[in-house]
Design a protein around this motif. Structure first.
Motif, PDB file in Angstrom:
ATOM      1  N   UNK A 184       0.770  -1.182  -0.154  1.00 59.42           N
ATOM      2  CA  UNK A 184      -0.127   0.474   0.193  1.00 59.42           C
ATOM      3  C   UNK A 184       0.696   1.278  -0.046  1.00 59.42           C
ATOM      4  N   UNK A 185       0.840   2.201  -1.187  1.00 58.78           N
ATOM      5  CA  UNK A 185       1.948   3.193  -1.182  1.00 58.78           C
ATOM      6  C   UNK A 185       1.261   4.024  -0.641  1.00 58.78           C
ATOM      7  N   UNK A 186       2.728   4.952  -0.350  1.00 59.34           N
ATOM      8  CA  UNK A 186       2.224   6.325   0.830  1.00 59.34           C
ATOM      9  C   UNK A 186       3.712   7.157  -0.039  1.00 59.34           C
ATOM     10  N   UNK A 187       3.837   8.782   0.192  1.00 57.41           N
ATOM     11  CA  UNK A 187       4.610   9.464   0.043  1.00 57.41           C
ATOM     12  C   UNK A 187       4.586  10.627   0.842  1.00 57.41           C
ATOM     13  N   UNK A 188       5.852  10.960   0.914  1.00 58.93           N
ATOM     14  CA  UNK A 188       5.557  12.303   1.778  1.00 58.93           C
ATOM     15  C   UNK A 188       5.344  13.923   0.892  1.00 58.93           C
ATOM     16  N   UNK A 189       4.276  14.362   1.084  1.00 65.57           N
ATOM     17  CA  UNK A 189       3.830  15.950   0.198  1.00 65.57           C
ATOM     18  C   UNK A 189       4.592  17.065   0.251  1.00 65.57           C
ATOM     19  N   UNK A 190       6.145  16.910   1.573  1.00 61.79           N
ATOM     20  CA  UNK A 190       6.626  18.504   1.351  1.00 61.79           C
ATOM     21  C   UNK A 190       7.927  17.471   1.724  1.00 61.79           C
ATOM     22  N   UNK A 191       8.714  19.092   2.197  1.00 59.71           N
ATOM     23  CA  UNK A 191      10.441  18.393   2.070  1.00 59.71           C
ATOM     24  C   UNK A 191      10.621  18.131   4.278  1.00 59.71           C
ATOM     25  N   UNK A 192       9.337  18.165   4.569  1.00 64.03           N
ATOM     26  CA  UNK A 192       9.449  18.791   6.506  1.00 64.03           C
ATOM     27  C   UNK A 192       9.556  17.029   6.062  1.00 64.03           C
ATOM     28  N   UNK A 193       8.512  16.595   5.335  1.00 64.40           N
ATOM     29  CA  UNK A 193       8.246  14.692   6.240  1.00 64.40           C
ATOM     30  C   UNK A 193       8.082  14.513   7.270  1.00 64.40           C
ATOM     31  N   UNK A 194       7.180  15.754   8.036  1.00 63.58           N
ATOM     32  CA  UNK A 194       6.646  14.892   9.158  1.00 63.58           C
ATOM     33  C   UNK A 194       4.783  14.677   8.792  1.00 63.58           C
ATOM     34  N   UNK A 195       4.875  14.409   7.703  1.00 67.23           N
ATOM     35  CA  UNK A 195       3.484  14.103   6.937  1.00 67.23           C
ATOM     36  C   UNK A 195       3.425  12.894   5.913  1.00 67.23           C
ATOM     37  N   UNK A 196       2.450  11.442   6.184  1.00 63.72           N
ATOM     38  CA  UNK A 196       3.212  10.852   5.043  1.00 63.72           C
ATOM     39  C   UNK A 196       1.715  10.576   4.450  1.00 63.72           C
ATOM     40  N   UNK A 225      -2.717  -2.044   7.285  1.00 61.27           N
ATOM     41  CA  UNK A 225      -3.028  -2.998   6.469  1.00 61.27           C
ATOM     42  C   UNK A 225      -1.599  -3.249   5.362  1.00 61.27           C
ATOM     43  N   UNK A 226      -0.660  -1.841   5.735  1.00 59.89           N
ATOM     44  CA  UNK A 226       0.541  -1.962   5.643  1.00 59.89           C
ATOM     45  C   UNK A 226       1.115  -2.737   6.594  1.00 59.89           C
ATOM     46  N   UNK A 227       1.137  -2.853   7.157  1.00 48.81           N
ATOM     47  CA  UNK A 227       1.701  -4.274   8.396  1.00 48.81           C
ATOM     48  C   UNK A 227       1.101  -5.467   7.592  1.00 48.81           C
ATOM     49  N   UNK A 228       0.167  -5.919   7.373  1.00 51.91           N
ATOM     50  CA  UNK A 228      -0.535  -6.842   7.250  1.00 51.91           C
ATOM     51  C   UNK A 228       0.262  -7.046   6.043  1.00 51.91           C
ATOM     52  N   UNK A 229       0.435  -6.429   5.240  1.00 51.63           N
ATOM     53  CA  UNK A 229       0.890  -6.641   3.631  1.00 51.63           C
ATOM     54  C   UNK A 229       2.466  -6.559   3.425  1.00 51.63           C
ATOM     55  N   UNK A 230       3.217  -5.958   4.740  1.00 44.77           N
ATOM     56  CA  UNK A 230       4.711  -6.228   4.821  1.00 44.77           C
ATOM     57  C   UNK A 230       5.211  -8.213   5.182  1.00 44.77           C
ATOM     58  N   UNK A 231       4.182  -8.331   6.512  1.00 46.30           N
ATOM     59  CA  UNK A 231       3.969  -9.114   6.846  1.00 46.30           C
ATOM     60  C   UNK A 231       3.821 -10.640   5.824  1.00 46.30           C
ATOM     61  N   UNK A 232       2.982 -10.670   5.202  1.00 48.34           N
ATOM     62  CA  UNK A 232       2.473 -11.347   4.616  1.00 48.34           C
ATOM     63  C   UNK A 232       4.065 -11.749   3.103  1.00 48.34           C
ATOM     64  N   UNK A 233       4.428 -10.294   3.098  1.00 46.03           N
ATOM     65  CA  UNK A 233       5.698 -10.725   2.182  1.00 46.03           C
ATOM     66  C   UNK A 233       7.120 -11.313   2.835  1.00 46.03           C
ATOM     67  N   UNK A 234       7.121 -11.340   3.892  1.00 41.44           N
ATOM     68  CA  UNK A 234       7.994 -11.976   4.731  1.00 41.44           C
ATOM     69  C   UNK A 234       7.318 -13.517   4.822  1.00 41.44           C
ATOM     70  N   UNK A 235       7.039 -13.525   5.082  1.00 43.87           N
ATOM     71  CA  UNK A 235       5.897 -15.021   5.422  1.00 43.87           C
ATOM     72  C   UNK A 235       5.823 -16.012   4.228  1.00 43.87           C
ATOM     73  N   UNK A 236       5.741 -15.150   3.007  1.00 43.16           N
ATOM     74  CA  UNK A 236       5.383 -16.025   1.505  1.00 43.16           C
ATOM     75  C   UNK A 236       6.621 -16.978   1.544  1.00 43.16           C
ATOM     76  N   UNK A 237       7.916 -16.850   1.775  1.00 41.09           N
ATOM     77  CA  UNK A 237       8.940 -17.320   1.701  1.00 41.09           C
ATOM     78  C   UNK A 237       9.288 -17.784   2.194  1.00 41.09           C
ATOM     79  N   UNK A 238      10.527 -18.676   2.328  1.00 44.03           N
ATOM     80  CA  UNK A 238      11.202 -18.584   2.986  1.00 44.03           C
ATOM     81  C   UNK A 238      12.715 -18.168   2.581  1.00 44.03           C
ATOM     82  N   UNK A 239      13.454 -16.507   3.672  1.00 42.74           N
ATOM     83  CA  UNK A 239      14.285 -15.970   2.356  1.00 42.74           C
ATOM     84  C   UNK A 239      14.796 -16.090   3.835  1.00 42.74           C
ATOM     85  N   UNK A 240      16.132 -16.184   3.132  1.00 41.74           N
ATOM     86  CA  UNK A 240      17.722 -16.359   3.804  1.00 41.74           C
ATOM     87  C   UNK A 240      17.727 -15.067   4.529  1.00 41.74           C
TER      88      UNK A 240
END
Length: 384
Positions: free
Chosen positions: A58-70, A85-100
């Motif tokens: 799930x994509x995010x960005x900073x709207x300006x150079x303060x980097x205080x908001x996503x 949703x973002x945490x769930x998506x990241x952990x799903x990627x990690x657990x989807x394979x046997x990463x070294x």
């Protein structure tokens, strides 16, 4: 034995982070590693990711150079539901394979806004039946923090979770201690890889660049003061008023603004869009004038051309100033502040820089390939 690697990267404003992460991923893939690149923002269509398996979180960005908001790509502030949703998506990627190998780009030496996601990801990796080698990939200079506790937190996270810290710089120019006060505590994890980038690009056709002053500004979105001063500074220079000045304006500048810049240029100043043959132009130039972003400085170091740096230093940004001052300390550049920049001050800095000798010191490159070598050796050492 073949290995599997997961690289997590989040670019917020520019694209340099994902460019470096992809380069390291491709270098690992070239050594037979199966690489998954999980990106927290849209990957630029111009970026060659080779054989990497791409997962778009799930994509995010900073709207300006303060980097205080996503914000999301629709400019909506992220909320708790989005974070879950973002945490769930990241952990799903990690657990989807046997990463070294798990490689996080920048974190924990930046991207603390993503601690809500990356701390659970690291905890999950540490708790798995087969704990992967955990490494972080950081550029040459860190952004200094006003509160020391934030840098203390970086060191604590590195010591808690990480097996390796890859620093993409030439230690003859810039070392971690130049921008991080707790270097001694993590130094046993550090390996310097050389700069990531510097790949061959098109050569200059014709006389362009020969003995010129080349003014560049990356994408251009945060370089208004530099561009405005450069367009008027040529007649004020004592050492460079007799040579063409070429101002390269990035594509983040609108066509209307670009047209105004072209109309504002004094005689002897060429204004055009940024060029892919920029590194080759620098090799033929008399002088470079620019901000002090990672990729631009790398091109300047490779070209061995004297430089004037006008570092981007708005809000709380310290990275470019520290990088510029480190190069100035090696006699490679003159630094002039962005604040209150005038054509007169820029012309004076250009004259000072033209008195510097042209360097013959070759900068250390091959950072992506060296990163792959270090990580593969770490993986093999774990098995022995």
């Amino acid at each position: 034995m073949s290995f599997k690697a997961l690289i997590h990267v989040q670019h917020l404003l520019g694209t340099g982070h994902v460019v470096r992460a992809a380069a390291i991923g491709k270098a690992l893939a070239a050594e037979g590693v199966e690489v998954t690149l999980a990106s927290g923002n849209t990957i630029p269509p111009t970026l060659d990711t080779g054989s990497l398996k791409i997962v778009e979180l799930p994509a995010c960005r900073s709207p300006d150079a303060t980097f205080k908001r996503l914000v999301t790509l629709d400019n909506e502030d992220i909320d708790d539901a989005w974070k879950i949703a973002r945490v769930k998506a990241s952990i799903q990627v990690l657990e989807a394979d046997d990463f070294d190998l798990l490689l996080t780009e920048t974190y924990p030496f930046g991207r603390r806004q993503l601690d809500f996601e990356l701390a659970p990801l690291l905890e999950t990796a540490k708790a798995s039946s087969k704990v992967p080698l955990i490494a972080t990939s950081i550029r040459d200079i860190l952004v200094r923090k006003k509160q020391l506790w934030k840098e203390r937190w970086m060191a604590d996270q590195a010591l808690k979770f990480y097996d390796r810290i890859l620093i993409h710089s030439d230690p003859d120019f810039i070392r971690l201690a130049d921008s991080f006060p707790f270097t001694e505590e993590v130094d046993h994890l550090v390996r310097y890889t050389g700069y990531v980038g510097g790949d061959p690009r098109p050569a200059v056709e014709g006389p362009d660049g020969e003995d010129e002053v080349i003014i560049s500004c990356g994408g251009g979105a945060v370089a208004e003061s530099l561009l405005s001063a450069a367009l008027e500074a040529r007649p004020l220079s004592r050492r460079a008023e007799d040579t063409p000045w070429r101002v390269l304006i990035g594509h983040d500048i609108s066509d209307d603004a670009f047209a105004i810049y072209r109309q504002s240029a004094v005689d002897g100043v060429i204004v055009e869009r940024a060029r892919r043959d920029f590194p080759d132009l620098l090799k033929r130039a008399r002088l470079s004038v620019s901000q002090a972003g990672y990729n631009t400085v790398l091109d300047i170091l490779q070209a061995c051309v004297p430089a004037v740096f006008v570092p981007f230093a708005q809000i709380n940004e310290t990275e470019q100033t520290q990088r510029a001052e480190a190069l100035a300390g090696h006699g490679r550049a003159i630094v002039t502040p962005e604040a209150d920049l005038t054509p007169e001050r820029l012309a004076a800095a250009i004259d000072d820089a033209l008195a510097l000798p042209r360097s013959k010191h070759s900068v250390r490159l091959g950072g992506a390939e060296e990163s792959a070598r270090v990580l593969l050796q770490d993986l093999k050492d774990r098995m022995s």
